[in-house]
Design an enzyme around this catalytic site. Sequence first.
Site, short mmCIF file in Angstrom:
data_model
loop_
_atom_site.label_atom_id
_atom_site.label_comp_id
_atom_site.label_asym_id
_atom_site.label_seq_id
_atom_site.Cartn_x
_atom_site.Cartn_y
_atom_site.Cartn_z
N LYS A 99 -17.44 18.17 24.52
CA LYS A 99 -16.15 17.82 23.92
C LYS A 99 -16.34 17.15 22.57
CE LYS A 99 -13.31 17.39 28.11
NZ LYS A 99 -14.24 17.93 29.08
N GLU A 132 -10.30 8.57 23.44
CA GLU A 132 -9.25 8.94 22.51
C GLU A 132 -7.92 8.34 22.94
OE1 GLU A 132 -9.72 13.15 22.62
OE2 GLU A 132 -8.27 13.43 24.24
N HIS A 173 -5.22 14.45 36.32
CA HIS A 173 -5.76 15.35 35.30
C HIS A 173 -6.18 16.69 35.88
CE1 HIS A 173 -5.65 11.84 32.74
NE2 HIS A 173 -6.44 11.21 33.56
N ARG A 188 -14.93 30.13 29.42
CA ARG A 188 -14.99 30.89 30.67
C ARG A 188 -13.59 31.38 31.01
NH1 ARG A 188 -12.40 27.22 33.87
NH2 ARG A 188 -12.82 25.02 33.51
#
Length: 675
Positions: free
Chosen positions: A116, A200, A235, A292
Amino acid sequence: MFTKILIANRGEIACRVAATARRMGIHTVAVYSEADANAKHVAVCDEAVLIGPAPAKESYLCGDKIIAVALATGAQAIHPGYGFLSENADFADACANAGLVFIGPPASAMRAMGSKSAAKSLMEKANVPLVPGYHGEEQDADFLHTQADKIGYPVLLKASAGGGGKGMRVIEHSADFKAALASCKREAISSFGDDKVLAEKYLSRPRHIEIQVFADTLGNCIYLFERDCSVQRRHQKVLEEAPAPGMPAERRAAMGEAAVAAAKAVGYVGAGTVEFIANQDGSFYFMEMNTRLQVEHPVTEMITGTDLVEWQLRVAFGEPLPKKQSELTIHGHAIEARIYAENPEKGFLPSIGTLRHMQSPQAVTFELGGTLVPAAVRIDSGVREGDAISPFYDPMIAKLIVWGADRREALARMAQALAEYQIVGLASNIAFLKRLVEGQAFASADLDTGLIERNQASLFPALQAAPDTALALASVALLLEEKTAAEAQSSNSADPWGNALGWRLNSTLGRSLAFADEFALAGDSKAYAARIAYKTDGWLFNGQPLTLTARTGNELHIKLGERAVHGTVLRDGEQFHVFTNGLHHTLHYSDPMAHAGEVEAEGGRLTAPMPGKVVAVLVNKGQDVKKGEPLVIMEAMKMEHTIAAPHDGLVEDVLYAVGDQVADGAPLLAFKAAA
C-alpha cells in the site's frame, strides 16, 4: 488455449474457476488440504492432489508444493483465485521459472501495487489524489504515533501488505494509538507475514467505490465500470453492487480513466481492481489496487454480460481483450450478498459446524443484450449440504448474486432470494442480510462505510416472540413424528393404542408442548406453551382448529383457524427449525420424557467464544481489573477477538499462555467479580 490448468485455491472461487474452465473444454487440477479431502472443489475438478495438513501455511500457501503438482500433472498454467498466493510476486516468479503461466499480473506489477505504501507513492507521482497520511518505511512505534498526531484523529491504521479488512484499526484518540498499533501489527504478521503499516486520515461517511480494470499483453487496457462496496463491517465487505447508485457519467469516466492510467503505469496484465474512497460530495482518492480477481466480480459480470474468468484465461494465453472500451455498456443492476457462517447476535463470531440442511434459492434466467445469461439469481458456493465449516479457513458459505432491470428490481429479487435460503446446523447471517437489504438506508442508497453502525437499532432488533404460525408448524411436525414412530413400533396397524392419534374413549386427549426460542440456552428466552387437543380430523391448537392439508417431505401445509399456512420444518436434536413467511425461527422443544438433569456451568470462568489460538494475555494472576478491560486476545478465522472483563473484579488464575490452541467454550481464566 490451455488444455489443463491447476487451480491453487479452495472453496467457492476454486469451483467458480473450474466451471468456466469446464465450459471452455479445459481440464482442471485441484489441490487440497487434509481438512478439504471431501470438499466440493475437489469433486468438481478433473483431478485432485493432496498437498498438506489443514493449516494454510502447510498447504495452500506452499508454492513449491503447488508448482510440483502442476508439473507432475501436466498443467500448463496456474490460476491462483483470490487470497492465498494470488498476490504473491515470488510465487508468480517461481511459476515462470518452472515454465508455467501464472494466470494473473506480472510479478513486477504485484510488487508495485502489493505494498500500500509503494502504491501510494506511485500514485502521488502520477498526480492521483491521495488521502492525507504517512506511507513511508519508518515503522518505529513512537515515530508512527507522532505521524498520527500530525494527521489528526480519527486515524486509520492499515497493514501495508493487507486486504480483506485484516490488519486495520480506526483510532479515535491519541491515547489509544500504541495498543491499536500492536494489535494491528500482530494481525498483519499473522495474515500476511509482514507487519508494516501505514497511517492515514479516516474520512467520515466515505463511500468505497472500486473500478474493475483489465489489460492484455498487447498494451490494451479497459475498465468495466464500477462497484459500490460501501456496506462493510470491520472493513470487510458485506454487500456489493454495480453500478454505484447515483454515479454521474462524468465521474464514472474520470474514475475509470484514472484506474486505467494506474494499471498502465505498472505494466499491468489481467484482471485487477483499483479502489477509491469517495466523499459524499463526489471527490475521490486512490486507496489501493488489488492485483487479482475480486470476491465481488460477479456483479460486474452480471451488468456487462461477461465472464471475467474466461477473460483471464484468454489474456494469460496471449489473446487480446475480448472487447474494446466502446463495446462495453451497463445493463441493469446487480447486487451481491456474502452468506457467512457467523452469528450477528454474538458480534459476528464465525460459526463452526456441519451444514445439516441447506436449501438455496432457485435460479432465474434472463436475457442480456440478446444473450441468455445463466441466472438473474446466481449462487457461487464452495460447500454442499453435509459439508463442514471448519476453523481453518474463511467461513463463507456462498455468494448470492441477483440482477434486476434497475436497482429497485434487484433489491426486491435479493430480498426474495434471502427469504428462500434455508440453513440448519450452524448460525448464518442470512436474517441480518435480509434486514440490511430491506432497511431504509440501503434501499434508499444512503451509503457509506458506517451504514451498519449507524443503523444498529433496526439491524439488531430486540428478540421478538415467535408467531403462532411457527409454533403451529413445529407442533404439527412433532405430532407427525410421534405418529410415525408409534406406527413403526406397533405390530398391529389397527391397534388404537399404538397409532398415536390421541384416541380416547368418551374423552379428549389434551397435552401441552413446551417450546422456547433460540436464546433459551443463553438465559434470555421466551417460553411458549402449545396446548394441543386431539380431534378426529386434526387438533385444536390453543383453542384454534388445526389441520394438516398437505405434506411433501419437510414441507408442511396447514390450516390454523381460517388461515392457510405453509413452511418447512426440520428437527435437529431438540431444536425445531421453522422456515415460514421468509423467516427462520429456531424453537427448543422441552421433552418431558427426556432426562431432565442439567449440569450447571462452573461460574467465574471466562470462556473462548470459538476455537482458536491465544495471541496475547494482557493480565496476570491476582490482578485487579475494571469492567471492559481487555484480558485475553484470541485469533480465529484470521481475525482477532478480544475477551474483556464483564465486571470489575480479580483475575484469580490465567489458564492458557500465548500460542496455545483452545477449544470452543474452553475457560480462559478464572475471574471473581468485585463485591
